[in-house]
Scaffold this motif. Structure first.
Motif, mmCIF file in Angstrom:
data_model
loop_
_atom_site.group_PDB
_atom_site.id
_atom_site.type_symbol
_atom_site.label_atom_id
_atom_site.label_comp_id
_atom_site.label_asym_id
_atom_site.label_seq_id
_atom_site.Cartn_x
_atom_site.Cartn_y
_atom_site.Cartn_z
ATOM 1 N N VAL A 1 91.797 -67.824 52.520
ATOM 2 C CA VAL A 1 90.843 -67.719 53.173
ATOM 3 C C VAL A 1 90.624 -68.477 54.207
ATOM 4 O O VAL A 1 90.247 -69.346 54.499
ATOM 5 C CB VAL A 1 89.767 -67.532 51.571
ATOM 6 C CG1 VAL A 1 88.462 -67.127 52.845
ATOM 7 C CG2 VAL A 1 89.417 -66.730 50.802
ATOM 8 N N LEU B 1 88.188 -67.864 58.028
ATOM 9 C CA LEU B 1 87.083 -67.379 58.108
ATOM 10 C C LEU B 1 86.947 -68.014 59.594
ATOM 11 O O LEU B 1 87.269 -68.844 59.957
ATOM 12 C CB LEU B 1 86.069 -68.477 57.705
ATOM 13 C CG LEU B 1 85.613 -67.671 56.209
ATOM 14 C CD1 LEU B 1 84.695 -69.233 56.173
ATOM 15 C CD2 LEU B 1 85.166 -66.551 55.990
ATOM 16 N N GLN C 1 88.023 -63.757 47.411
ATOM 17 C CA GLN C 1 87.652 -64.681 48.876
ATOM 18 C C GLN C 1 86.146 -64.262 49.059
ATOM 19 O O GLN C 1 86.024 -65.322 50.165
ATOM 20 C CB GLN C 1 88.208 -62.467 49.354
ATOM 21 C CG GLN C 1 87.555 -61.888 50.555
ATOM 22 C CD GLN C 1 88.309 -60.573 51.656
ATOM 23 O OE1 GLN C 1 88.522 -60.189 50.318
ATOM 24 N NE2 GLN C 1 88.233 -60.693 52.227
ATOM 25 N N ASN D 1 84.852 -67.969 50.890
ATOM 26 C CA ASN D 1 83.074 -67.574 52.287
ATOM 27 C C ASN D 1 82.434 -68.289 51.639
ATOM 28 O O ASN D 1 82.634 -68.650 52.604
ATOM 29 C CB ASN D 1 83.503 -65.935 51.738
ATOM 30 C CG ASN D 1 81.951 -65.678 52.989
ATOM 31 O OD1 ASN D 1 82.405 -66.173 54.388
ATOM 32 N ND2 ASN D 1 81.329 -65.016 51.982
ATOM 33 N N THR E 1 80.119 -67.835 60.805
ATOM 34 C CA THR E 1 81.593 -67.340 60.992
ATOM 35 C C THR E 1 81.880 -65.650 60.826
ATOM 36 O O THR E 1 80.812 -65.050 60.329
ATOM 37 C CB THR E 1 81.962 -67.743 59.443
ATOM 38 O OG1 THR E 1 81.063 -67.552 58.245
ATOM 39 C CG2 THR E 1 81.713 -69.534 59.392
ATOM 40 N N PRO F 1 85.639 -62.861 55.855
ATOM 41 C CA PRO F 1 86.500 -63.518 55.732
ATOM 42 C C PRO F 1 87.965 -62.649 55.040
ATOM 43 O O PRO F 1 87.468 -61.496 54.372
ATOM 44 C CB PRO F 1 86.251 -63.951 53.947
ATOM 45 C CG PRO F 1 85.390 -63.986 53.709
ATOM 46 C CD PRO F 1 85.142 -62.619 54.650
#
Length: 198
Positions: free
Chosen positions: A65, A67, A110, A114, A134, A137
């Motif tokens: 994942v 970010l 996900q 995140n 951020t 994701p």
């Protein structure tokens, strides 16, 4: 500048990684409503070429994942697990649900990535006073070396070090290996270190 980190600066960045790992373990425990312990994180500050070289030795695809980090010290953060570990953790999160599809597993993982990734970014923000945000994701499955290469390019990463954190979370006596990578855009490490007073 980043090519000349001294021992005190490296130790400070490692401590940021340790605190971020503790935050991530707490977040995972709250998410799963289960006690989650953590092994002592293995934190490395590596040139991106070395990181790519080490990742290239991995022989199994992973789930990652990503970010994007915006604000005072932009870059990218990756939360990485192998497929088996990702499935184990998402099964715990989705316990009690029937007919869980592959898409639901991916969506759950996900969200785990995140929350975990933001645990690290929040640790950096609190320790440095920097304003960091951020993105939504993004998730991908590929060989680790390929994922890191594309992430480095996205972060315009050609000279800085990478903060690499290997952490095993322990649930019911079973260790779950995870990896975090903070890939700063050029100049971001300098800002972090300046705000740490180094």
């Amino acid at each position: 500048m980043e090519r000349n980190l001294n021992e005190i600066q490296i130790d400070a960045l490692k401590e940021v990684g340790n605190i971020g790992s503790g935050n991530a373990a707490t977040a995972l425990s709250q998410m799963l409503n289960k006690k989650i312990d953590m092994t002592v994180p293995k934190v490395n500050i590596l040139p991106f070429e070395t990181t790519i070289e080490e990742a290239g030795k991995e022989e199994e695809p992973v789930i990652a994942v990503m970010l994007k980090v915006y604000g005072d010290a932009p870059g990218n953060i990756l939360f990485v697990m192998n497929n088996e570990t990702a499935k184990d953790i998402t099964k715990m999160l989705l316990a009690g649900f029937d007919d869980v599809t592959e898409d639901i597993y991916i969506s759950a993982y996900q969200e785990i990535g995140n929350i975990m990734g933001n645990s690290y970014i929040n640790a950096i923000s609190r320790l440095t006073g920097l304003s960091l945000l951020t993105s939504v994701p993004a998730i991908t499955m590929d060989m680790l070396g390929a994922i890191l290469s594309s992430t480095f390019l996205d972060a315009e990463q050609y000279s800085d070090y990478v903060l690499s954190i290997d952490t095993n979370f322990i649930q019911d006596g079973t260790e779950k290996e995870t990896n975090f990578f903070f890939i700063p855009k050029p100049g971001s490490l300098k800002k972090i270190l300046n705000n740490l007073g180094l």
